[in-house]
Enzyme design. Sequence first.
Site, mmCIF file in Angstrom:
data_model
loop_
_atom_site.group_PDB
_atom_site.id
_atom_site.type_symbol
_atom_site.label_atom_id
_atom_site.label_comp_id
_atom_site.label_asym_id
_atom_site.label_seq_id
_atom_site.Cartn_x
_atom_site.Cartn_y
_atom_site.Cartn_z
ATOM 1 N N ASP A 63 6.952 0.419 18.566
ATOM 2 C CA ASP A 63 6.057 0.083 17.462
ATOM 3 C C ASP A 63 4.874 -0.730 17.966
ATOM 4 O O ASP A 63 5.051 -1.649 18.778
ATOM 5 C CB ASP A 63 6.872 -0.737 16.434
ATOM 6 C CG ASP A 63 6.223 -0.749 15.082
ATOM 7 O OD1 ASP A 63 5.113 -1.313 14.959
ATOM 8 O OD2 ASP A 63 6.808 -0.183 14.144
ATOM 9 N N LYS A 89 -0.848 6.870 6.421
ATOM 10 C CA LYS A 89 -2.071 7.517 5.936
ATOM 11 C C LYS A 89 -1.995 8.111 4.529
ATOM 12 O O LYS A 89 -2.936 8.802 4.120
ATOM 13 C CB LYS A 89 -2.465 8.619 6.910
ATOM 14 C CG LYS A 89 -1.412 9.711 7.029
ATOM 15 C CD LYS A 89 -1.938 10.949 7.734
ATOM 16 C CE LYS A 89 -0.880 12.031 7.749
ATOM 17 N NZ LYS A 89 -1.320 13.280 8.326
ATOM 18 N N SER A 129 -11.986 6.773 8.965
ATOM 19 C CA SER A 129 -11.910 7.850 7.983
ATOM 20 C C SER A 129 -13.154 7.873 7.116
ATOM 21 O O SER A 129 -13.757 6.818 6.856
ATOM 22 C CB SER A 129 -10.681 7.599 7.106
ATOM 23 O OG SER A 129 -10.715 8.407 5.962
ATOM 24 N N TYR A 153 -5.065 1.973 1.400
ATOM 25 C CA TYR A 153 -5.248 2.689 2.674
ATOM 26 C C TYR A 153 -6.702 2.547 3.142
ATOM 27 O O TYR A 153 -6.971 2.199 4.296
ATOM 28 C CB TYR A 153 -4.881 4.171 2.498
ATOM 29 C CG TYR A 153 -5.309 5.033 3.665
ATOM 30 C CD1 TYR A 153 -4.641 4.972 4.880
ATOM 31 C CD2 TYR A 153 -6.401 5.904 3.547
ATOM 32 C CE1 TYR A 153 -5.046 5.753 5.961
ATOM 33 C CE2 TYR A 153 -6.809 6.680 4.612
ATOM 34 C CZ TYR A 153 -6.133 6.614 5.821
ATOM 35 O OH TYR A 153 -6.535 7.377 6.880
ATOM 36 N N LYS A 157 -8.550 0.608 6.581
ATOM 37 C CA LYS A 157 -9.510 1.188 7.540
ATOM 38 C C LYS A 157 -10.766 0.316 7.613
ATOM 39 O O LYS A 157 -11.310 0.084 8.694
ATOM 40 C CB LYS A 157 -9.869 2.618 7.135
ATOM 41 C CG LYS A 157 -8.725 3.612 7.286
ATOM 42 C CD LYS A 157 -8.360 3.839 8.746
ATOM 43 C CE LYS A 157 -7.110 4.671 8.910
ATOM 44 N NZ LYS A 157 -6.588 4.683 10.285
ATOM 45 N N LEU A 204 -4.272 19.132 0.692
ATOM 46 C CA LEU A 204 -4.428 20.489 0.167
ATOM 47 C C LEU A 204 -3.891 21.570 1.111
ATOM 48 O O LEU A 204 -3.084 22.415 0.699
ATOM 49 C CB LEU A 204 -5.915 20.755 -0.129
ATOM 50 C CG LEU A 204 -6.213 22.159 -0.651
ATOM 51 C CD1 LEU A 204 -5.576 22.383 -2.012
ATOM 52 C CD2 LEU A 204 -7.726 22.395 -0.712
#
Length: 345
Positions: A63, A89, A129, A153, A157, A204
């Site tokens: 980890d 994520k 992201s 989330y 980031k 998706l």
Amino acid sequence: MITEKETVLVTGGAGFIGSHTTVALQEAGYRVLILDNLCNSDVAVLDAIAEITGEAPGFIEGDIRDRALLDEVFANHRIDAVMHFAGLKAVGESSAEPLSYYDNNVNGSLQLLQAMQRASVRTIVFSSSATVYGEPQSLPLTESHPRSATNPYGHTKLVVEEMLESLHASEAGWRVARLRYFNPIGAHGSGRIGEAPQGTPNNLLPYVAQVATGRRTEVQVFGADYDTPDGTGVRDYIHVLDLADGHVAALAYCRRTHNELLTVNLGTGKGHSVLEMIAAFEQASGKQVPYKIVARRPGDIAQCWADTEKAYRLLGWRASRTLSEMCEDAWRWEQSRGGVEAAGK
Ligand code: NAD
Ligand code: UFG
């Protein structure tokens, strides 16, 4: 071209993007050492990488929050650079379990950066992201677009982006790349590695692929009343192999510059709607993909796609693979998995 093999520590290298990037790094002549706790991946990916490249990456199961382990890794291996993919994520899950997201993504990154500092390893490529742009105020999204986050989330980031910026400003010698991914899909052309979500896919394309195999009955299209050409959400889908090449280009850039803080989008610059994606997948697979329009998913934006000029100007990198290739490769991978439940484990 590199003359002597350099070693890249790849955190999260057993995961979707990390495994494809490991292949690209090995093919570019780097040695790879993966550190992954396998919380969202399978150790079998290592054999698949070895089959593809002819060389097994080094692997340490562990980890990134384990300080003693990190010190041991840096003490026992000559690490030249770190690519940092490890993290959680799932946007929805991050609202339900925010603390595990702050722990894995923020605390994990903090532990890693501190260990790097102790070991004087100062080159890092970080998985950011497009989520850091929040609701787009203008399109395409350039790197100077204001940043915001609408879920835990996204906040993690943003925090890590800031942490890297502060660290870079505070101490000479850091070479930092913050790569803002758009929507990575597809798989390696061998069909040996790909995306293996556990349980019901959040994204998706994995969902569409599972409908095409018959494992799920229909795609739920989250909203057809957006201000987009067909009313469904538009995203910038990028082949994971192009994304992997972008990492190699970013690392090469860091190696030839000094004291760099690089922030670039990795996308194609083109947007495709949900209905276009379903049609492209039907074409690639030769299968019907039934769908049903349902309510919007809370927190979704209508559309986003990248401005890709900065990446091209600085890295000489552009995505080259087509939407058909993305769908064909994702389909090959989905079939090779045989529709097995939770193939990620
Ligand atoms: P993934 O879940 O397939 O890979 C992440 C890997 O990190 C997994 O193998 C997991 O086991 C490992 N990991 C997680 N927490 C860890 C920890 N504390 N210590 C060690 N290993 C740990 O995800 P991915 O799609 O490959 O994403 C990689 C990175 O890219 C993530 O940081 C993600 O936030 C970012 N990203 C992904 C997308 C996307 O759509 N896939 C988009 C933008 C950014
Ligand atoms: N969608 C559906 N049905 C589904 C899943 C998604 O209609 O079952 C739609 C969404 O509403 C959206 C599009 O398909 O319009 C893409 O959705 P994804 O969940 O695949 O991707 P997102 O753009 O929502 O988010 C992804 C990652 C985030 C990352 C972001 C960056 O999941 O982690 O891309 O661009 F931050």
